[in-house]
Design an enzyme around this catalytic site. Structure first.
Site, PDB file in Angstrom:
ATOM      1  N   GLY A   1      44.950  37.165  25.709  1.00  0.00           N
ATOM      2  CA  GLY A   1      43.842  37.867  25.046  1.00  0.00           C
ATOM      3  C   GLY A   1      44.209  38.304  23.636  1.00  0.00           C
TER       4      GLY A   1
ATOM      5  CB  SER B   1      42.222  51.332  31.094  1.00  0.00           C
ATOM      6  OG  SER B   1      41.212  52.203  30.609  1.00  0.00           O
TER       7      SER B   1
ATOM      8  CE1 TYR C   1      39.023  47.440  32.018  1.00  0.00           C
ATOM      9  CE2 TYR C   1      38.622  49.805  31.912  1.00  0.00           C
ATOM     10  CZ  TYR C   1      39.236  48.668  31.417  1.00  0.00           C
ATOM     11  OH  TYR C   1      40.077  48.756  30.337  1.00  0.00           O
TER      12      TYR C   1
ATOM     13  CE  LYS D   1      42.603  47.117  32.187  1.00  0.00           C
ATOM     14  NZ  LYS D   1      43.421  46.057  31.575  1.00  0.00           N
TER      15      LYS D   1
ATOM     16  CG  ASN E   1      45.698  42.524  25.315  1.00  0.00           C
ATOM     17  OD1 ASN E   1      45.495  43.727  25.189  1.00  0.00           O
ATOM     18  ND2 ASN E   1      44.899  41.606  24.757  1.00  0.00           N
TER      19      ASN E   1
HETATM   20  N1  LIG Z   1      39.504  49.010  23.694  1.00  0.00           N
HETATM   21  C1  LIG Z   1      39.680  50.019  24.541  1.00  0.00           C
HETATM   22  O1  LIG Z   1      39.119  51.132  24.371  1.00  0.00           O
HETATM   23  C2  LIG Z   1      40.575  49.844  25.742  1.00  0.00           C
HETATM   24  C3  LIG Z   1      40.857  50.986  26.512  1.00  0.00           C
HETATM   25  C4  LIG Z   1      41.691  50.863  27.609  1.00  0.00           C
HETATM   26  C5  LIG Z   1      42.237  49.637  27.940  1.00  0.00           C
HETATM   27  N2  LIG Z   1      41.944  48.548  27.194  1.00  0.00           N
HETATM   28  C6  LIG Z   1      42.545  47.274  27.612  1.00  0.00           C
HETATM   29  O2  LIG Z   1      43.153  46.648  26.501  1.00  0.00           O
HETATM   30  C7  LIG Z   1      43.012  45.225  26.635  1.00  0.00           C
HETATM   31  C8  LIG Z   1      42.364  44.664  25.391  1.00  0.00           C
HETATM   32  O3  LIG Z   1      41.107  45.302  25.187  1.00  0.00           O
HETATM   33  P1  LIG Z   1      40.239  45.048  23.868  1.00  0.00           P
HETATM   34  O4  LIG Z   1      39.394  46.240  23.645  1.00  0.00           O
HETATM   35  O5  LIG Z   1      41.122  44.560  22.784  1.00  0.00           O
HETATM   36  O6  LIG Z   1      39.284  43.864  24.380  1.00  0.00           O
HETATM   37  P2  LIG Z   1      38.485  42.752  23.548  1.00  0.00           P
HETATM   38  O7  LIG Z   1      37.307  42.390  24.391  1.00  0.00           O
HETATM   39  O8  LIG Z   1      38.227  43.181  22.147  1.00  0.00           O
HETATM   40  O9  LIG Z   1      39.519  41.536  23.535  1.00  0.00           O
HETATM   41  C9  LIG Z   1      39.933  40.944  24.758  1.00  0.00           C
HETATM   42  C10 LIG Z   1      40.479  39.555  24.496  1.00  0.00           C
HETATM   43  O10 LIG Z   1      40.794  38.972  25.772  1.00  0.00           O
HETATM   44  C11 LIG Z   1      40.230  37.656  25.835  1.00  0.00           C
HETATM   45  N3  LIG Z   1      39.929  37.319  27.233  1.00  0.00           N
HETATM   46  C12 LIG Z   1      38.962  37.877  28.010  1.00  0.00           C
HETATM   47  N4  LIG Z   1      38.964  37.285  29.208  1.00  0.00           N
HETATM   48  C13 LIG Z   1      39.949  36.345  29.197  1.00  0.00           C
HETATM   49  C14 LIG Z   1      40.430  35.411  30.134  1.00  0.00           C
HETATM   50  N5  LIG Z   1      39.900  35.311  31.375  1.00  0.00           N
HETATM   51  N6  LIG Z   1      41.465  34.606  29.787  1.00  0.00           N
HETATM   52  C15 LIG Z   1      41.997  34.679  28.542  1.00  0.00           C
HETATM   53  N7  LIG Z   1      41.577  35.535  27.594  1.00  0.00           N
HETATM   54  C16 LIG Z   1      40.565  36.361  27.932  1.00  0.00           C
HETATM   55  C17 LIG Z   1      38.973  37.745  24.973  1.00  0.00           C
HETATM   56  O11 LIG Z   1      38.511  36.473  24.536  1.00  0.00           O
HETATM   57  C18 LIG Z   1      39.461  38.636  23.823  1.00  0.00           C
HETATM   58  O12 LIG Z   1      40.085  37.867  22.816  1.00  0.00           O
HETATM   59  C19 LIG Z   1      42.211  44.985  27.923  1.00  0.00           C
HETATM   60  O13 LIG Z   1      43.092  44.740  28.988  1.00  0.00           O
HETATM   61  C20 LIG Z   1      41.492  46.301  28.118  1.00  0.00           C
HETATM   62  O14 LIG Z   1      41.169  46.533  29.478  1.00  0.00           O
HETATM   63  C21 LIG Z   1      41.121  48.622  26.102  1.00  0.00           C
END
Ligand SMILES: NC(=O)c1ccc[n+]([C@@H]2O[C@H](COP(=O)([O-])OP(=O)(O)OC[C@H]3O[C@@H](n4cnc5c(N)ncnc54)[C@H](O)[C@@H]3O)[C@@H](O)[C@H]2O)c1
Length: 237
Positions: A7, A127, A140, A144, A75
């Site tokens: 990701g 998360s 979700y 996690k 990620n």
């Molecule tokens: N942004 C937040 O507030 C937040 C908070 C807590 C946890 N997280 C965690 O951090 C990580 C990244 O979050 P983000 O906000 O950058 O998300 P985002 O949606 O901006 O980016 C996620 C990336 O993962 C890729 N992806 C999704 N499904 C996929 C799959 N099946 N195979 C390969 N790639 C895949 C997407 O194409 C994208 O490039 C996630 O695990 C999310 O749960 C984010």
């Protein structure tokens, strides 16, 4: 040193890629989105594979093409908030498949090459949602929580490979931007003890630390990077 970031084509993963390149790593990205993946390839000149981490055979095939690996960053993650009474089970299965089975697939198939490294580690993205118990999150938060349990389990099972997890709080990314429109940014910022939502570099620099020898005696830990959101209920003045 070689790192694989799933990701990594946008959001937190993209910043992790940038941070690890600054630390001297060569990077491979696995991502499902071909447009953002190609942009990341153009920006960073790194190796990229367009794959869905939840598909075991694709993960196995892509990892078999890697020559070496020192750091795996699980990620890639998705969220589909829906109330229990009306949620779509098939949609929620995709959350489980991406977040938990994707992490399982990548770690299982990376293990033989991680074992060839003198100093290797796995970093999983969890998360703050796993601890804050918000309603309507579908699978979700549970996905996690499962990742946190697997982090501790694998730290025992895979030692001396270190296995840790990083838990962001609220971070503005391409995936979450719609949650911060209008008044929402101010409301959400005020709900954080440190009075701001996070940015992707807040998370990436902790991942960099966990990927470095500075954290060589840390394993089996979940580090929340959330401005204090999981510390408890704020006081009343
Ligand atoms: N942004 C937040 O507030 C937040 C908070 C807590 C946890 N997280 C965690 O951090 C990580 C990244 O979050 P983000 O906000 O950058 O998300 P985002 O949606 O901006 O980016 C996620 C990336 O993962 C890729 N992806 C999704 N499904 C996929 C799959 N099946 N195979 C390969 N790639 C895949 C997407 O194409 C994208 O490039 C996630 O695990 C999310 O749960 C984010």
């Amino acid at each position: 040193m070689q790192a694989l970031v799933t990701g990594g084509a946008q959001g937190i993963g993209y910043k992790i890629v940038e941070s690890l390149i600054n630390d001297g790593f060569s990077i491979t990205i696995f991502d499902i989105n071909p447009e953002t993946l190609n942009k990341a390839k153009a920006s960073f000149g790194c190796e990229v594979f367009e794959i869905d981490v939840s598909i075991e055979s694709d993960v196995k095939e892509a990892i078999s093409q890697l020559q070496s690996l020192d750091v795996l960053i699980n990620n890639a993650g998705i969220w589909k908030p829906e109330p229990l009474d009306t949620l779509d089970i098939d949609i929620q299965k995709t959350v489980w498949e991406t977040n938990v089975i994707g992490t399982l697939n990548c770690t299982k198939y990376a293990l033989p090459i991680l074992e060839q490294s003198d100093s290797s580690c796995v970093i999983n993205l969890t998360s703050a949602a796993s601890r804050t118990n918000s309603p309507g999150l579908g699978m979700y938060a549970a996905s996690k929580a499962a990742i946190e349990t697997l982090t501790r389990q694998w730290s025992l099972e895979l030692a001396p490979i270190r296995v840790n997890a990083v838990g962001p709080g609220m971070v503005i990314t391409e995936g979450t931007a719609s949650n911060y429109e209008g008044k929402a940014l101010e409301l959400r910022s005020n709900a954080v003890p440190l009075k701001r939502v996070g940015d992707t570099s807040d998370i990436a620099q902790v991942v960099s630390f966990l990927a470095s020898p500075k954290s060589r005696y840390i394993t089996g830990q979940v580090i929340f990077v959330d401005g204090g959101v999981t510390a408890g209920a704020p006081g009343h003045n």
